[in-house]
Design a protein around this motif. Structure first.
Motif, PDB file in Angstrom:
ATOM      1  N   ASN A 306     -11.691 -16.810  38.318  1.00  0.00           N
ATOM      2  CA  ASN A 306     -11.953 -15.908  37.183  1.00  0.00           C
ATOM      3  C   ASN A 306     -13.351 -16.129  36.612  1.00  0.00           C
ATOM      4  O   ASN A 306     -14.055 -15.179  36.269  1.00  0.00           O
ATOM      5  CB  ASN A 306     -10.924 -16.135  36.071  1.00  0.00           C
ATOM      6  CG  ASN A 306      -9.627 -15.402  36.354  1.00  0.00           C
ATOM      7  OD1 ASN A 306      -9.549 -14.612  37.296  1.00  0.00           O
ATOM      8  ND2 ASN A 306      -8.611 -15.667  35.555  1.00  0.00           N
ATOM      9  N   TYR A 310     -15.755 -12.993  36.101  1.00  0.00           N
ATOM     10  CA  TYR A 310     -16.099 -12.395  34.804  1.00  0.00           C
ATOM     11  C   TYR A 310     -17.422 -12.954  34.275  1.00  0.00           C
ATOM     12  O   TYR A 310     -17.491 -13.474  33.168  1.00  0.00           O
ATOM     13  CB  TYR A 310     -14.933 -12.588  33.815  1.00  0.00           C
ATOM     14  CG  TYR A 310     -13.670 -11.939  34.346  1.00  0.00           C
ATOM     15  CD1 TYR A 310     -13.529 -10.556  34.296  1.00  0.00           C
ATOM     16  CD2 TYR A 310     -12.665 -12.685  34.937  1.00  0.00           C
ATOM     17  CE1 TYR A 310     -12.398  -9.935  34.821  1.00  0.00           C
ATOM     18  CE2 TYR A 310     -11.539 -12.077  35.465  1.00  0.00           C
ATOM     19  CZ  TYR A 310     -11.419 -10.705  35.411  1.00  0.00           C
ATOM     20  OH  TYR A 310     -10.309 -10.085  35.935  1.00  0.00           O
ATOM     21  N   ASP A 336     -16.941 -21.445  31.134  1.00  0.00           N
ATOM     22  CA  ASP A 336     -17.937 -20.606  31.808  1.00  0.00           C
ATOM     23  C   ASP A 336     -18.903 -19.990  30.800  1.00  0.00           C
ATOM     24  O   ASP A 336     -18.685 -20.086  29.592  1.00  0.00           O
ATOM     25  CB  ASP A 336     -17.244 -19.531  32.667  1.00  0.00           C
ATOM     26  CG  ASP A 336     -16.447 -18.549  31.830  1.00  0.00           C
ATOM     27  OD1 ASP A 336     -16.967 -18.067  30.810  1.00  0.00           O
ATOM     28  OD2 ASP A 336     -15.280 -18.254  32.195  1.00  0.00           O
ATOM     29  N   GLN A 354      -1.622  -8.296  32.527  1.00  0.00           N
ATOM     30  CA  GLN A 354      -2.461  -8.042  31.355  1.00  0.00           C
ATOM     31  C   GLN A 354      -3.913  -8.178  31.783  1.00  0.00           C
ATOM     32  O   GLN A 354      -4.359  -9.259  32.151  1.00  0.00           O
ATOM     33  CB  GLN A 354      -2.161  -9.051  30.238  1.00  0.00           C
ATOM     34  CG  GLN A 354      -0.826  -8.855  29.569  1.00  0.00           C
ATOM     35  CD  GLN A 354      -0.761  -7.583  28.763  1.00  0.00           C
ATOM     36  OE1 GLN A 354      -1.796  -7.045  28.348  1.00  0.00           O
ATOM     37  NE2 GLN A 354       0.438  -7.065  28.570  1.00  0.00           N
ATOM     38  N   ARG A 355      -4.625  -7.060  31.734  1.00  0.00           N
ATOM     39  CA  ARG A 355      -6.042  -7.084  32.108  1.00  0.00           C
ATOM     40  C   ARG A 355      -6.849  -6.497  30.970  1.00  0.00           C
ATOM     41  O   ARG A 355      -6.410  -5.561  30.305  1.00  0.00           O
ATOM     42  CB  ARG A 355      -6.292  -6.248  33.388  1.00  0.00           C
ATOM     43  CG  ARG A 355      -5.429  -6.676  34.560  1.00  0.00           C
ATOM     44  CD  ARG A 355      -6.015  -6.189  35.873  1.00  0.00           C
ATOM     45  NE  ARG A 355      -7.195  -6.952  36.234  1.00  0.00           N
ATOM     46  CZ  ARG A 355      -8.379  -6.423  36.488  1.00  0.00           C
ATOM     47  NH1 ARG A 355      -8.560  -5.119  36.414  1.00  0.00           N
ATOM     48  NH2 ARG A 355      -9.407  -7.180  36.804  1.00  0.00           N
ATOM     49  N   LEU A 356      -8.035  -7.021  30.754  1.00  0.00           N
ATOM     50  CA  LEU A 356      -8.872  -6.493  29.674  1.00  0.00           C
ATOM     51  C   LEU A 356      -9.967  -5.595  30.240  1.00  0.00           C
ATOM     52  O   LEU A 356     -10.742  -5.019  29.487  1.00  0.00           O
ATOM     53  CB  LEU A 356      -9.515  -7.659  28.888  1.00  0.00           C
ATOM     54  CG  LEU A 356      -8.540  -8.709  28.332  1.00  0.00           C
ATOM     55  CD1 LEU A 356      -9.298  -9.826  27.620  1.00  0.00           C
ATOM     56  CD2 LEU A 356      -7.553  -8.052  27.372  1.00  0.00           C
ATOM     57  N   HIS A 357     -10.023  -5.501  31.587  1.00  0.00           N
ATOM     58  CA  HIS A 357     -11.105  -4.720  32.197  1.00  0.00           C
ATOM     59  C   HIS A 357     -10.541  -3.792  33.258  1.00  0.00           C
ATOM     60  O   HIS A 357      -9.484  -4.064  33.828  1.00  0.00           O
ATOM     61  CB  HIS A 357     -12.147  -5.650  32.822  1.00  0.00           C
ATOM     62  CG  HIS A 357     -12.666  -6.646  31.854  1.00  0.00           C
ATOM     63  ND1 HIS A 357     -12.165  -7.919  31.755  1.00  0.00           N
ATOM     64  CD2 HIS A 357     -13.629  -6.534  30.907  1.00  0.00           C
ATOM     65  CE1 HIS A 357     -12.783  -8.559  30.797  1.00  0.00           C
ATOM     66  NE2 HIS A 357     -13.687  -7.741  30.261  1.00  0.00           N
ATOM     67  N   GLY A 364      -9.065  -6.828  40.285  1.00  0.00           N
ATOM     68  CA  GLY A 364      -8.112  -7.918  40.020  1.00  0.00           C
ATOM     69  C   GLY A 364      -6.705  -7.371  39.881  1.00  0.00           C
ATOM     70  O   GLY A 364      -6.509  -6.160  39.784  1.00  0.00           O
ATOM     71  N   SER A 365      -5.727  -8.259  39.881  1.00  0.00           N
ATOM     72  CA  SER A 365      -4.326  -7.831  39.819  1.00  0.00           C
ATOM     73  C   SER A 365      -3.669  -8.119  38.470  1.00  0.00           C
ATOM     74  O   SER A 365      -2.597  -7.624  38.170  1.00  0.00           O
ATOM     75  CB  SER A 365      -3.535  -8.565  40.903  1.00  0.00           C
ATOM     76  OG  SER A 365      -3.594  -9.965  40.646  1.00  0.00           O
ATOM     77  N   GLY A 366      -4.308  -8.960  37.665  1.00  0.00           N
ATOM     78  CA  GLY A 366      -3.694  -9.330  36.378  1.00  0.00           C
ATOM     79  C   GLY A 366      -2.584 -10.368  36.539  1.00  0.00           C
ATOM     80  O   GLY A 366      -1.748 -10.537  35.648  1.00  0.00           O
ATOM     81  N   GLY A 368      -3.388 -13.680  38.009  1.00  0.00           N
ATOM     82  CA  GLY A 368      -3.972 -15.026  38.131  1.00  0.00           C
ATOM     83  C   GLY A 368      -3.610 -15.948  36.970  1.00  0.00           C
ATOM     84  O   GLY A 368      -3.137 -17.077  37.184  1.00  0.00           O
ATOM     85  N   LEU A 369      -3.795 -15.483  35.733  1.00  0.00           N
ATOM     86  CA  LEU A 369      -3.518 -16.368  34.590  1.00  0.00           C
ATOM     87  C   LEU A 369      -2.015 -16.565  34.378  1.00  0.00           C
ATOM     88  O   LEU A 369      -1.596 -17.605  33.843  1.00  0.00           O
ATOM     89  CB  LEU A 369      -4.171 -15.812  33.322  1.00  0.00           C
ATOM     90  CG  LEU A 369      -5.707 -15.919  33.291  1.00  0.00           C
ATOM     91  CD1 LEU A 369      -6.258 -15.335  31.991  1.00  0.00           C
ATOM     92  CD2 LEU A 369      -6.158 -17.375  33.424  1.00  0.00           C
TER      93      LEU A 369
HETATM   94  P1  ADP Z   1      -7.208 -10.729  37.050  1.00  0.00           P
HETATM   95  O1  ADP Z   1      -8.390 -11.586  36.982  1.00  0.00           O
HETATM   96  O2  ADP Z   1      -6.688 -10.559  38.423  1.00  0.00           O
HETATM   97  O3  ADP Z   1      -7.373  -9.423  36.350  1.00  0.00           O
HETATM   98  P2  ADP Z   1      -5.971 -12.716  35.453  1.00  0.00           P
HETATM   99  O4  ADP Z   1      -4.561 -12.876  35.041  1.00  0.00           O
HETATM  100  O5  ADP Z   1      -6.626 -13.832  36.168  1.00  0.00           O
HETATM  101  O6  ADP Z   1      -6.021 -11.398  36.295  1.00  0.00           O
HETATM  102  O7  ADP Z   1      -6.813 -12.415  34.162  1.00  0.00           O
HETATM  103  C1  ADP Z   1      -6.319 -11.499  33.191  1.00  0.00           C
HETATM  104  C2  ADP Z   1      -7.455 -10.904  32.422  1.00  0.00           C
HETATM  105  O8  ADP Z   1      -8.046 -11.901  31.573  1.00  0.00           O
HETATM  106  C3  ADP Z   1      -8.575 -10.429  33.282  1.00  0.00           C
HETATM  107  O9  ADP Z   1      -8.346  -9.087  33.698  1.00  0.00           O
HETATM  108  C4  ADP Z   1      -9.777 -10.513  32.348  1.00  0.00           C
HETATM  109  O10 ADP Z   1      -9.844  -9.347  31.553  1.00  0.00           O
HETATM  110  C5  ADP Z   1      -9.455 -11.695  31.469  1.00  0.00           C
HETATM  111  N1  ADP Z   1     -10.129 -12.924  31.921  1.00  0.00           N
HETATM  112  C6  ADP Z   1      -9.601 -13.865  32.718  1.00  0.00           C
HETATM  113  N2  ADP Z   1     -10.479 -14.887  32.917  1.00  0.00           N
HETATM  114  C7  ADP Z   1     -11.576 -14.577  32.216  1.00  0.00           C
HETATM  115  C8  ADP Z   1     -12.852 -15.212  31.987  1.00  0.00           C
HETATM  116  N3  ADP Z   1     -13.150 -16.393  32.528  1.00  0.00           N
HETATM  117  N4  ADP Z   1     -13.737 -14.575  31.199  1.00  0.00           N
HETATM  118  C9  ADP Z   1     -13.434 -13.393  30.638  1.00  0.00           C
HETATM  119  N5  ADP Z   1     -12.267 -12.755  30.799  1.00  0.00           N
HETATM  120  C10 ADP Z   1     -11.357 -13.320  31.577  1.00  0.00           C
END
Ligand code: ADP
Length: 410
Positions: A306, A310, A336, A354-357, A364-366, A368-369
């Motif tokens: 990530n 990002y 980071d 949950q994705r913010l972008h 991305g798939s949302g 990872g976290l």
């Molecule tokens: P993905 O990266 O596949 O979208 P994640 O579950 O890893 O899914 O992350 C969820 C969301 O959290 C991402 O879509 C992004 O908007 C935000 N995010 C995750 N890691 C970071 C980071 N290091 N800096 C900024 N935003 C992040």
């Protein structure tokens, strides 16, 4: 307070009159003179005197001692004997009635005065003592009742706690069961989706390769969209498979060399690190730690991945990784210099999907976290993110060491 009231029990009229005069002169109120035991008892009932002065030999069926006993049994009135008898037997009988004094005739007026005063004082003290004792007994009974109520309440709380704990354990077991079912379902659906998706992707690739150039521009665009969408779906399915698999195997805690773990993850991501021009700052010193090597590797891979994704346009990622002791556990962090996260979004990004972008900005798939959170929780740990939009992010994972219960990161 009025004058103390005295009853004279004396059958010799002259002695009684003399006594009445002397007592009146001494400041007492003589409420009556009784010549017999019966008359004495009637007068005690009528006047409630503060003291009775009794001769032992009197008229009627009861002598002075029997009369004193009856006065003592029926009324709370102190008595003093005034008598000419001092023989052993009379004295013993008189003692049994607990008189306040025993004066042998003839006696001095001073003696009588002192005996009366002491009798009145002693009797009032005894009354006060009895009253205090009664109050104390009532208070003790009240306290015992309160203690019994408190003990019953505590017992009830303990019973409730036990039943609550049992219900929580049952609910947790059911939830774990449901979670397992859900993960198994996700796994088999994702697994079964892979084959048809591969076919779609393969045919879309052939279409693009062979016909996209000759086809009209719209058709070419549609073909490429299919290819792109199937790519995205493939990534999603792979991530879902990983997520579903995280909890399917038993957690195995072992000693971990954190520096070694970081360099293995960096090697895995070497291609992406080179492509983004990122620099990784590994931990300079790490405390000894325990954990599940696979889960820890998944956590670190997702967080570093990530951080590589990002980053700010035109700014190569700078990623610092560390580990330190914290609250009877250890805290791992990945920091980071990327795009950061808007206030209020930090908590929800650990939930799946949950994705913010958008996909256009950052693919991305949302998931990872969600994998990071699930892996941390399986080890009894907790996740946290500190971030500011445009100022980078720090993801922290707190893990208990030798204590399986989860703690919050401060
Ligand atoms: P993905 O990266 O596949 O979208 P994640 O579950 O890893 O899914 O992350 C969820 C969301 O959290 C991402 O879509 C992004 O908007 C935000 N995010 C995750 N890691 C970071 C980071 N290091 N800096 C900024 N935003 C992040």
């Amino acid at each position: 307070m009025g004058k103390p009231k005295i009853l004279i029990v004396e059958d010799e009229a002259i002695v009684a009159v003399d006594l009445r005069e002397r007592l009146t002169a001494l400041g007492y109120a003589v409420v009556g003179v009784a010549a017999s035991g019966e008359s004495a008892l009637r007068q005690v009932a009528r006047h409630s005197p503060d003291l009775a002065l009794l001769d032992i030999v009197i008229k009627g069926n009861r002598d002075g001692i029997e009369t004193a006993q009856a006065i003592r049994d029926q009324h709370d009135v102190p008595v003093i004997y005034l008598t000419a008898y001092a023989d052993h037997e009379t004295l013993n009988r008189a003692k049994a009635t607990q008189p306040f004094a025993y004066l042998i005739k003839p006696f001095e007026e001073r003696e009588l005065h002192v005996a009366i005063e002491i009798a009145l004082y002693k009797h009032s003290m005894e009354r006060e003592l009895r009253c205090t004792r009664r109050q104390l007994q009532e208070r003790v009974a009240e306290l015992q009742e309160q203690i019994a109520i408190k003990e019953e309440a505590e017992a009830q709380v303990r019973r409730l706690n036990r039943s609550l704990e049992q219900r929580v354990a049952e609910r947790t077991a059911k939830l774990q069961e449901a979670n397992k079912d859900m993960e198994a379902f996700v796994y088999s659906v994702s697994h079964d989706l892979r084959a048809p998706l591969r076919a779609i992707h393969g045919f879309a690739e052939i279409l693009v390769r062979r016909y996209a150039v000759e086809a009209d521009p719209d058709a070419g665009r549609y073909m490429r969209n299919i290819l792109q969408a199937s790519d995205q779906m493939g990534r999603l399915i792979e991530d879902l498979l990983v997520y579903a698999q995280v909890g399917r195997r038993a957690v195995r805690s072992q000693a971990i060399d954190f520096g070694d773990l970081v360099s293995r993850v960096s090697q895995q991501l070497a291609g992406r690190i080179a492509a983004t021009g990122a620099s990784i700052q590994p931990p300079c010193d790490s405390p000894p730690m325990c954990g599940d090597a696979t889960l820890l590797s998944q956590i670190l891979t997702n967080l570093v991945d990530n951080a590589l994704t990002y980053h700010k346009a035109g700014v190569p990622p700078y990623i610092a990784i560390g580990c330190r002791r914290q609250n009877e556990g250890i805290c791992i962090w990945v920091r980071d210099n990327g795009i950061g996260i808007a206030p209020g979004c930090g908590d929800k990004i650990f939930n799946a999907f949950q994705r913010l972008h958008s996909h256009e900005d950052y693919p991305g798939s949302g998931i990872g976290l969600a994998i990071v959170k699930r892996a941390a929780e399986l080890m009894g740990g907790k996740t946290k993110v500190d971030s500011m939009k445009g100022k980078g992010s720090t993801f922290s994972i707190w893990l208990p060491q030798g204590n399986p219960t989860g703690r919050s990161i401060h």
